[in-house]
Design an enzyme around this catalytic site. Structure first.
Site, PDB file in Angstrom:
ATOM      1  N   SER A 175      20.094  19.165  43.238  1.00 40.78           N
ATOM      2  CA  SER A 175      19.062  18.868  42.251  1.00 40.78           C
ATOM      3  C   SER A 175      19.243  17.425  41.807  1.00 40.78           C
ATOM      4  O   SER A 175      20.315  16.838  41.983  1.00 40.78           O
ATOM      5  CB  SER A 175      19.214  19.805  41.048  1.00 40.78           C
ATOM      6  N   TYR A 188      24.601  24.145  34.629  1.00 45.71           N
ATOM      7  CA  TYR A 188      23.813  24.000  35.860  1.00 45.71           C
ATOM      8  C   TYR A 188      24.051  22.617  36.465  1.00 45.71           C
ATOM      9  O   TYR A 188      24.338  22.486  37.660  1.00 45.71           O
ATOM     10  CB  TYR A 188      22.335  24.197  35.544  1.00 45.71           C
ATOM     11  N   LYS A 192      25.972  21.477  40.062  1.00 45.03           N
ATOM     12  CA  LYS A 192      25.334  20.628  41.067  1.00 45.03           C
ATOM     13  C   LYS A 192      26.137  19.346  41.299  1.00 45.03           C
ATOM     14  O   LYS A 192      26.245  18.867  42.438  1.00 45.03           O
ATOM     15  CB  LYS A 192      23.891  20.297  40.649  1.00 45.03           C
ATOM     16  N   THR A 223       8.152  25.890  41.453  1.00 46.08           N
ATOM     17  CA  THR A 223       8.747  27.162  41.849  1.00 46.08           C
ATOM     18  C   THR A 223       9.005  28.006  40.598  1.00 46.08           C
ATOM     19  O   THR A 223       8.675  27.603  39.486  1.00 46.08           O
ATOM     20  CB  THR A 223      10.073  26.946  42.590  1.00 46.08           C
TER      21      THR A 223
END
Length: 298
Positions: A175, A188, A192, A223
């Site tokens: 990401s 998160y 990553k 998404t």
């Protein structure tokens, strides 16, 4: 005068060459690179993973696809939609959080069906929408376990196979958060960032084994990532982020990823604002920090 003419000629030639590269190094390269290859895609039931499978089935019909995700029913629906037969497709349910046998049994099923793996696309993962102070330890742990340790464990299982073949390609969908820590995405982003460190090291260690590593850094892609994200309590967020809703179409994102993989690029920046925020962080970090402060709750 002569040198000026030569310089001008080289400049014009360079511009033309770059333009031609971007315009014509597209579908043919993808089809040629993936021809007759066995490609294992995790997170294939939705989002970018699903679109990668659809694009490959369309552009390179000879490619054998291994479709993995937790939702087996969705994988079968995708295989049926793409009209993939058993000679070109294996539906293989996989939960990155469950690593009891280091995914060896899953790996063995792929080898039993196709005899080899050429490309592993590590796309599966989960996001987060919660402030640090409101996030339980269990949520931090699950994010690292799924996004980082699950991906690393599966990749290490495939690594020895690539070494024996003396070729292989790891594709890791991280990401823009792999470069930038933003509000509401602390663990998160950490997971990553960790993937970048691990796979950059892997690329160096196994260059001698002809193993390629491509790290994909999406920005906003349209998404369901925010809907499936963890909140601080561990419940699912269940909401579409406004910026995600305005993001790049996943089919375009998938095509750009496959083009970069076919060109063996080390890193690919795709999706709405993906490359912009990465370059802002890299070259004008203080300005970018002020921009983030103004939008920290988005």
């Amino acid at each position: 005068m002569y040198l000026a003419i030569v310089f001008q000629f080289l400049l014009y030639f360079g511009i033309i060459a770059l333009t031609a590269y971007w315009l014509f190094s597209l579908r043919d390269n993808i089809e040629k690179y993936f021809q007759n290859k066995v490609v294992w895609i995790t997170g294939a039931s939705s989002g970018i993973g699903r679109e990668l499978a659809k694009q490959l089935a369309r552009i390179s019909p000879s490619t054998c696809l291994v479709l993995s995700a937790r939702r087996e029913e969705e994988l079968h629906k995708l295989a049926n939609e793409l009209q993939l037969d058993s000679d070109h497709c294996l539906v293989l349910p996989l939960d990155l959080e469950l690593q009891q046998d280091c995914f060896k049994s899953k790996f063995d099923l792929v080898i039993e069906r196709f005899g080899r793996i050429d490309v592993l696309i590590n796309n599966a993962g989960i996001s987060q929408r919660s402030l640090i102070r409101d996030t339980l330890y269990n949520v931090d742990s699950r994010l690292m376990n799924i996004n980082f340790l699950g991906t690393v464990t599966l990749s290490k299982t495939v690594l020895q196979h690539f070494i024996e073949l003396q070729k292989g390609h790891f594709v890791v969908v991280t990401s823009a958060a792999g470069y930038i820590g933003t509000a509401l995405r602390s663990s998160y982003a950490a997971s990553k960032h960790a993937l970048h460190g691990f796979f950059n090291s892997l690329r160096l260690e196994h260059a001698c084994d002809n193993i390629d590593v491509t790290i994909v850094c999406p920005g906003y892609v349209r998404t369901e990532i925010s809907q499936h994200a963890f909140e601080g309590s561990g419940l699912l967020h269940g909401k579409m982020d406004p910026k995600t809703d305005k993001g790049t179409d996943p089919s375009k994102c998938a095509y750009d990823i496959l083009r970069g993989v076919a060109n063996r690029e080390h890193e690919i920046y795709v999706g709405y604002l993906g490359s912009v925020v990465i370059y802002l962080q890299r070259f004008v970090p203080r300005l970018f920090y002020r921009i983030l402060l103004r939008s920290k709750t988005d």
